[in-house]
Design a protein around this motif. Structure first.
Motif, short mmCIF file in Angstrom:
data_model
loop_
_atom_site.label_atom_id
_atom_site.label_comp_id
_atom_site.label_asym_id
_atom_site.label_seq_id
_atom_site.Cartn_x
_atom_site.Cartn_y
_atom_site.Cartn_z
N THR A 62 12.23 -3.58 7.28
CA THR A 62 11.29 -2.79 6.49
C THR A 62 11.60 -1.30 6.60
O THR A 62 11.28 -0.53 5.70
N THR A 98 10.55 3.77 -0.73
CA THR A 98 9.09 3.91 -0.83
C THR A 98 8.53 2.88 -1.80
O THR A 98 7.54 2.22 -1.51
N ASN A 99 9.18 2.72 -2.95
CA ASN A 99 8.70 1.76 -3.95
C ASN A 99 8.81 0.33 -3.44
O ASN A 99 7.90 -0.47 -3.64
N ASP A 100 9.94 0.01 -2.80
CA ASP A 100 10.13 -1.34 -2.28
C ASP A 100 9.14 -1.64 -1.15
O ASP A 100 8.63 -2.75 -1.06
N LEU A 101 8.86 -0.64 -0.31
CA LEU A 101 7.90 -0.84 0.76
C LEU A 101 6.50 -1.09 0.20
O LEU A 101 5.79 -1.98 0.67
N GLU A 102 6.12 -0.34 -0.81
CA GLU A 102 4.80 -0.55 -1.41
C GLU A 102 4.71 -1.93 -2.07
O GLU A 102 3.68 -2.60 -1.98
N GLU A 103 5.79 -2.37 -2.71
CA GLU A 103 5.81 -3.72 -3.30
C GLU A 103 5.66 -4.78 -2.20
O GLU A 103 4.92 -5.75 -2.34
N TYR A 104 6.36 -4.58 -1.10
CA TYR A 104 6.27 -5.49 0.06
C TYR A 104 4.83 -5.51 0.60
O TYR A 104 4.26 -6.59 0.82
N LEU A 105 4.24 -4.34 0.79
CA LEU A 105 2.87 -4.28 1.33
C LEU A 105 1.85 -4.89 0.37
O LEU A 105 0.88 -5.52 0.81
N GLU A 106 2.09 -4.75 -0.93
CA GLU A 106 1.20 -5.38 -1.91
C GLU A 106 1.27 -6.90 -1.78
O GLU A 106 0.25 -7.59 -1.88
N ARG A 120 -0.75 -7.82 1.25
CA ARG A 120 -2.18 -7.78 0.93
C ARG A 120 -2.59 -8.99 0.07
O ARG A 120 -3.65 -9.58 0.28
N LEU A 161 -6.32 -0.29 0.77
CA LEU A 161 -5.22 0.67 0.74
C LEU A 161 -5.55 1.80 1.71
O LEU A 161 -6.73 2.03 2.01
#
Length: 78
Positions: A40, A45-53, A56, A69
């Motif tokens: 991770t 940044t975009n890939d990390l947010e997609e991963y975190l979504e 969730r 969030l």
């Protein structure tokens, strides 16, 4: 939050989601091959947010949890 809900350590939860959601690949050294997954720490940044979504979403559908969030948390709550 997921660790507290499931009784697992944060490291166990982290490894679970990495294995579930990140690309897997093989590393071969000295004739031994090991399957691993992306870190991770190397995600954009975009890939990390997609991963975190996805984390969730899993928490919501599989565990019945709502994970807010960061900007949705109450800053006065300890």
């Amino acid at each position: 939050m997921i660790a507290a809900e499931t009784g697992h350590t944060t490291e166990e939860v982290h490894e679970f989601f990495k294995g579930l959601l990140l690309p897997r690949f093989f590393v071969c050294i000295g004739g031994r091959e090991v399957e691993t997954c992306k870190s991770t720490a190397t995600l954009s940044t975009n890939d990390l947010e997609e991963y975190l979504e996805k984390v969730r979403a899993f928490a919501g559908t599989e565990l019945g949890m709502s994970i807010p969030l960061p900007n949705e948390t109450d800053p006065t709550t300890p």
